[in-house]
Structure formats: C-alpha cells, structure tokens
Design an enzyme around this catalytic site. Structure first.
Site, PDB file in Angstrom:
ATOM      1  N   THR A   1       0.757  -1.216  -0.003  1.00  0.00           N
ATOM      2  CA  THR A   1       0.023   0.035   0.055  1.00  0.00           C
ATOM      3  C   THR A   1       1.020   1.139  -0.094  1.00  0.00           C
ATOM      4  OG1 THR A   1      -1.759  -0.791   1.117  1.00  0.00           O
ATOM      5  CG2 THR A   1      -1.365   1.353   1.566  1.00  0.00           C
TER       6      THR A   1
ATOM      7  N   GLY B   1      -0.617  -2.011   6.314  1.00  0.00           N
ATOM      8  CA  GLY B   1      -0.311  -3.436   6.966  1.00  0.00           C
ATOM      9  C   GLY B   1      -1.651  -4.187   7.131  1.00  0.00           C
TER      10      GLY B   1
HETATM   11  N1  ASP Z   1      -3.833  -1.917   5.107  1.00  0.00           N
HETATM   12  C1  ASP Z   1      -4.016  -2.221   3.714  1.00  0.00           C
HETATM   13  C2  ASP Z   1      -5.440  -3.056   3.996  1.00  0.00           C
HETATM   14  O1  ASP Z   1      -5.604  -3.835   4.688  1.00  0.00           O
HETATM   15  C3  ASP Z   1      -3.067  -3.120   3.132  1.00  0.00           C
HETATM   16  C4  ASP Z   1      -1.542  -2.426   3.205  1.00  0.00           C
HETATM   17  O2  ASP Z   1      -1.364  -1.806   3.996  1.00  0.00           O
HETATM   18  O3  ASP Z   1      -0.923  -3.080   2.584  1.00  0.00           O
HETATM   19  O4  ASP Z   1      -6.192  -2.950   3.179  1.00  0.00           O
END
Ligand code: ASP
Length: 325
Positions: free
Chosen positions: A183, A235
C-alpha cells in the site's frame, strides 16, 4: 517559517528480496516527482501528497492503482483517503474500479465538501464525472498480482489462511506470513505549516469482494491535524482499523508528549502485542519531526532532507543518495 517535509511509504509486510530494488526505485521516483514544488514553496502539502501517491499508483511495484492486489474472484477493488489538517477536511473512497488514480478521486470528493466517504458505484460515478478516465476492465491487473493471488489460494487450500491472526498476545512477534504490503502513503507539511496525508491501496490479496480495509478510514489509515501531526498507516487492515492506529499515534503525541518517532514505535508495537496483526506508520509531528515504525518484517519508506533522499525498508537501516541525480 516551517521547513517543508515529505515522508512517504510503500507498504508494510513480508516483502521478498526480489521486490526490494523495485520499491526503492519507486520511492525515489515518487519523492522526486513531489518534492521540488513543495520545497520551493510552489505547491501545498496536499499537492505534494497527491503527486507522490499518484506516482506510486502508476508503479506496479506497489499495491495501489496499477498493480493493485486481487480479490478472491480476481478483481481489483481500490481504496484511498486524503485529509488536510487545518479544517480537517477529507475525502475517502472505497470499492473503486478501473481508474488510475484513486487518490485524485478522494481529493475531488474532499473539494466538493458535501460528503466525506463514498463507495462502489457512487465513487465510480464521482471519478468519471470529475475527469478520471474509465479504463478497460482488467487494465490495472498485473502478472505479479495474478501470481500472488494464485500463491495465496494454494496456501488457503492447504489450510494455511495467512490472515488468521495470532492468538498468543504476550510478545511482539510478527506473524510468519503477511500477504498485505505495498500500500502507499504520504505525509507532508508545507512552508505554511499545513499538514496533509494521503493513503491508497488495492487492499490485501485474496480479500472477499466488498471487503473494506483501514486505508479509507479516518483515524485508522489516514489522519491529519495541524495541531498534532499527520499519519499514514499500512499493514493488516483488520488489525489497524480495530486499533485505530493513526489516531492512537496522534493521541500519544498530544497527551503523552511523545515525539513522532516514539509515538509511532509505541503504538505499532502495542497494536501487534494486543491484536497479533502487524503494520507500520509514517508520521510527521506538528513541529515537523518524523516518525517511521513497523512491526512487519519490512516497510518501504523515504523522505528528502537537505538535498538528500533518505530511504529504507528493513529495521533501522537507512540508505541515502543525492536528490539531484
Ligand atoms: N492496510 C491495507 C489493507 O488492509 C493493506 C496494506 O497496507 O498493505 O487494506
């Protein structure tokens, strides 16, 4: 006059060695595309955040825009949020398909000042009516995202659901597999002292269609408040939203008197200790100090200071190179 600051991330998770070089290149590219105007006082913090995130949305090394991860049925469903810290205006978008720049759709929503959060068809309609191009179905899907979904499905078929949170809560030990990651997010402060934050994602590989993560949720994935600071997180979304990670970090700054770094360290650690899932955050405190923390194995990050790009992905290891190549 405050010194401008731009701090970005390219996602927290189990990032394999093979993807590190691509992430570093993408982080540096995003900083270069956004920093010059901010530093010259020609662009606002909002402009810089949007520019940095747009750069990473075009880059398949990140899970946002082109290269977004896939749902169980092989589709891209994107989410983004953008917030400014003076009047606390924000735009949050979820379940968006077939447009290149969800962060810009979030900005358009914020500018309309009627609603703060739109999802699905309404987000789609806003995107198309405010200048986003409708891409052909599947245009954002990469080979890498297909491969990761296949790997994920193989793990699930062997009874190993990578999203299953740890149950023992006594120590901070990241889970062995974390399929989230990549992300993107940016936090900036401009020379007028305005703070802005933006975060954009495809979510997590193998999510159910319709699943909404932390990224578009204010106080979880994104928050900006000139009096306290700005935070973008990444995350395991189910963990981050239950913990309200961004808001907790800002509370630790405001009420605990902690620096941006100490607040980020404390709350990322506490989140993983209590809930098991891992994540990370980038923080710019109200006085311009920086915080970078994660409990996942890795998180790509970068910022510019005194003509130098500082960046990293592992532990406290910091790389650097001149801003001007
Ligand atoms: N936080 C994002 C989600 O759970 C994923 C990520 O941060 O990579 O959609």
């Amino acid at each position: 006059m405050p010194r401008p600051v731009l701090l970005i991330h390219g996602g927290a998770g189990d990032i394999p060695d093979s993807r590190v070089a691509g992430k570093f290149a993408g982080i540096k590219q995003a900083l270069r595309s956004a920093w010059r105007d901010l530093n010259a006082g020609e662009g606002t913090a909002l402009d810089a955040v949007e520019a940095a995130v747009r750069s990473m949305e075009l880059d398949e090394n990140f899970n946002a825009g082109y290269g977004s991860c896939l749902t169980t049925d092989g589709q891209v469903e994107m989410e983004a949020s953008l917030m400014e810290g003076r009047e606390l205006r924000a735009g949050c978008i979820t379940l968006l398909r077939d447009v290149k720049h969800p962060i810009t759709v979030a900005r358009r929503l914020m500018e309309k000042q009627r609603h703060t959060f739109l999802g699905g068809q309404a987000a789609q309609d806003l995107a198309l009516s405010t200048g986003s191009e409708r891409l052909p179905p599947g245009a954002l899907i990469t080979e890498g995202a297909r491969y990761t979904l296949k790997e994920f499905q193989e793990q699930v078929s062997q009874g190993k659901d990578p999203f299953y949170a740890r149950t023992e809560l006594t120590e901070v030990t990241p889970k062995t597999t974390d399929p989230s990651g990549e992300t993107v997010g940016a936090v900036a402060m401009d020379s007028a002292g305005q703070i802005a934050v933006g975060t954009s994602t495809g979510g997590i590989t193998g999510k159910w269609p319709g699943r909404i993560g932390d990224t578009p949720i204010l106080g979880s994935g994104t928050y900006a408040d000139n009096c306290r600071g700005g935070v973008s997180t990444t995350g395991h979304g189910e963990t981050i939203m239950r913990y309200n990670l961004a808001q907790r970090i800002l509370a630790a700054i405001e009420y605990g008197g902690l620096s941006a770094q100490a607040a980020a360290d404390k709350e990322c650690r506490e989140m993983t200790k209590r809930l098991g899932g891992t994540g990370g955050a980038i923080v710019v405190g109200h006085s311009g100090d920086l915080g970078i923390a994660f409990t996942s194995q890795r998180m790509a990050w970068g910022y510019v200071r005194d003509g130098t790009i500082f960046y990293g992905i592992e532990g406290r290891v910091v790389h650097q190179e001149p801003f001007a190549e």
